[in-house]
Structure formats: C-alpha cells, structure tokens
Design a protein around this motif. Sequence first.
Motif, short mmCIF file in Angstrom:
data_model
loop_
_atom_site.label_atom_id
_atom_site.label_comp_id
_atom_site.label_asym_id
_atom_site.label_seq_id
_atom_site.Cartn_x
_atom_site.Cartn_y
_atom_site.Cartn_z
N TYR A 125 2.36 1.63 -3.45
CA TYR A 125 1.29 2.03 -4.37
C TYR A 125 1.14 3.55 -4.33
O TYR A 125 1.12 4.22 -5.36
CB TYR A 125 -0.01 1.34 -3.97
N THR A 126 1.06 4.11 -3.13
CA THR A 126 0.95 5.55 -2.96
C THR A 126 2.20 6.26 -3.48
O THR A 126 2.11 7.31 -4.14
CB THR A 126 0.73 5.91 -1.48
N TYR A 155 -5.75 1.65 -11.51
CA TYR A 155 -6.50 1.08 -10.39
C TYR A 155 -6.88 2.22 -9.46
O TYR A 155 -6.01 2.91 -8.93
CB TYR A 155 -5.66 0.03 -9.67
N GLU A 156 -8.16 2.43 -9.26
CA GLU A 156 -8.63 3.62 -8.55
C GLU A 156 -8.22 3.65 -7.08
O GLU A 156 -8.08 4.73 -6.49
CB GLU A 156 -10.15 3.74 -8.67
N THR A 157 -8.04 2.50 -6.47
CA THR A 157 -7.69 2.43 -5.06
C THR A 157 -6.65 1.34 -4.84
O THR A 157 -6.44 0.46 -5.69
CB THR A 157 -8.91 2.09 -4.19
N TRP A 158 -6.00 1.39 -3.69
CA TRP A 158 -5.08 0.34 -3.31
C TRP A 158 -5.79 -1.00 -3.25
O TRP A 158 -5.26 -2.02 -3.68
CB TRP A 158 -4.41 0.65 -1.97
N GLU A 159 -7.01 -1.01 -2.73
CA GLU A 159 -7.74 -2.27 -2.61
C GLU A 159 -7.98 -2.91 -3.98
O GLU A 159 -7.90 -4.13 -4.13
CB GLU A 159 -9.07 -2.04 -1.88
N GLU A 160 -8.29 -2.07 -4.97
CA GLU A 160 -8.48 -2.60 -6.32
C GLU A 160 -7.17 -3.14 -6.87
O GLU A 160 -7.14 -4.22 -7.49
CB GLU A 160 -9.04 -1.51 -7.24
N TYR A 161 -6.09 -2.41 -6.64
CA TYR A 161 -4.78 -2.89 -7.11
C TYR A 161 -4.40 -4.19 -6.40
O TYR A 161 -3.91 -5.13 -7.03
CB TYR A 161 -3.71 -1.83 -6.86
N GLU A 212 0.82 -1.21 0.00
CA GLU A 212 0.00 0.00 0.00
C GLU A 212 0.85 1.27 0.00
O GLU A 212 0.55 2.23 -0.72
CB GLU A 212 -0.94 0.01 1.21
N SER A 257 -1.71 3.46 -11.88
CA SER A 257 -2.73 4.51 -12.05
C SER A 257 -4.06 4.05 -12.63
O SER A 257 -5.07 4.76 -12.51
CB SER A 257 -2.17 5.65 -12.92
#
Length: 255
Positions: A138-139, A154-160, A135, A152
């Motif tokens: 990712y950020t 993937y809209e959120t970390w959870e989606e990625y 996470e 980029s």
Amino acid sequence: MIYETKGTEKIGELFKGWEESLIWSAMQGVMGKIYVTDREEPLSAMVILGDFCFFAGQPDRELVSFKPDWRSSDFIIMVPQNGEWAEVIEEVYGEKANKVTRYAIKKEGDIFDREKLAAMAANLPEGCELKLIDEALYTGCLKEEWSRDFVSQYETWEEYRRLGLGAVVLKDGEIAAGASSYSSYEGGIEIEIGTREEYRRRGLATACGARLVLECLIRGWYPSWDARNLWSVGLSEKLGYHFSHAYDAYDILGY
C-alpha cells in the motif's frame, strides 16, 4: 449557493438508472461527496469521487462551475448525464474541456470462469511474483505517480484493508503492475488497473486482474469495471466481462 449533502431518495431519483459504482459509493455514504443547489428540493446534483465528477438532473451552470475547497488538483473527469449537461460543461470550460469517449462494461453478476481466471493469474514470466496488497505494498503504491490510484482514494492503510482489495506483480522487488480498488461501495469495488511502462505487453495486467476478480468472488464482492480505452475493454472481455456501451466524458485540465 452550493451545498454538500448526503444521499437521499430525492437525489437517488436524479441518478436513477445510472449504473455507475462511484455514484453508488457516494449515495451509500461509503466514499465520495454529493453537492446540490437546494437541499430540500434538489433539482440537480453532482457526485465527486477521486478524479471523477458526475452530473444529474436539471443542467445547472453554477454546479458545473463549482470546485470544492478541499480539492487541490486542477484535473477532473466530468461525466454528463445527457447532452444538455454536456453543453453546459463545454460552455463553462471551453478549450479546457477535452471531450473523450469512455466505455461502460456490463454488470452481470457472477459470470466468471474461475478455472480460467486462476490459470491467467498463474501465467507469469520468470522472476515475477503476484501478491495481494498488504501494508508495505500500500505504501509502495503511493510512492509513484503511475501506481498511486491503486490505493490513493483510501486515506489510510486501515481504511484500504477494510474497504479495498488489490494485487500487484513484483519484479525484482519492484511493483511492475497492479489491479486494485479505485473505490468501494457496498458489495463491490471499482477496478483500477495498470502496468509500469517498461513492463507492458507481458501479460502482467491480465494476471493481476484475474487474481483480483477471483479474490472479489471469494469475498462476495462485485468487481466493477469501467474502461478508459479499447485496450481496457479488450482486457475486461478476456477476463470474462461484456461490453455495454460507449459514452462521452470530459477531461478538464484547469479545473
């Protein structure tokens, strides 16, 4: 009139035989969007995912001219199914359409030498560390332009975390290189790979790519690869892939 639609058998026929994972992503409803001029009897179709746009079926000027409201970037890479679509792109965009050559890499199943890949992943310069993207990383990838496309789409970390996968090399705590999923489809990913300019030619991209391919194999995913240039072709072959063919695309600035 342009309509957004979902993947159907009729649209699948328009893209039949096109081995492009970004098209598969949209057809499967995983990522990307599909547009047509007729929902019931589509003769033409357009797939958009990230910076890529693919046209299939009967060449259509309205479809080539269309830009969805949700898309803010004025840059896109258009890939025509054939020369007739290419002519329409050139007519619509004129000097804004920069014709480029891209390189398709074969999708061949599990052809990889795991021991060789493991050795490549371990071959890092002193002071470098190879890590899978978590996470925090990712950020971190989103903070700089050169590394944004690692995550980029993937809209959120959870989606990625659910759909994506990636590895980066850290040098003094800074992301120096990476290989990650540009996009995902059922059973695989499309690889995005790159190195921060000051760290190039040190084997960092090779290490990241090798680690990512190995991790995909562990998960039973196929690591699809498409090359923008001959350097990328060479790196893919080093990792065990085989070149398929060159094809035309258009970099559109002013979309």
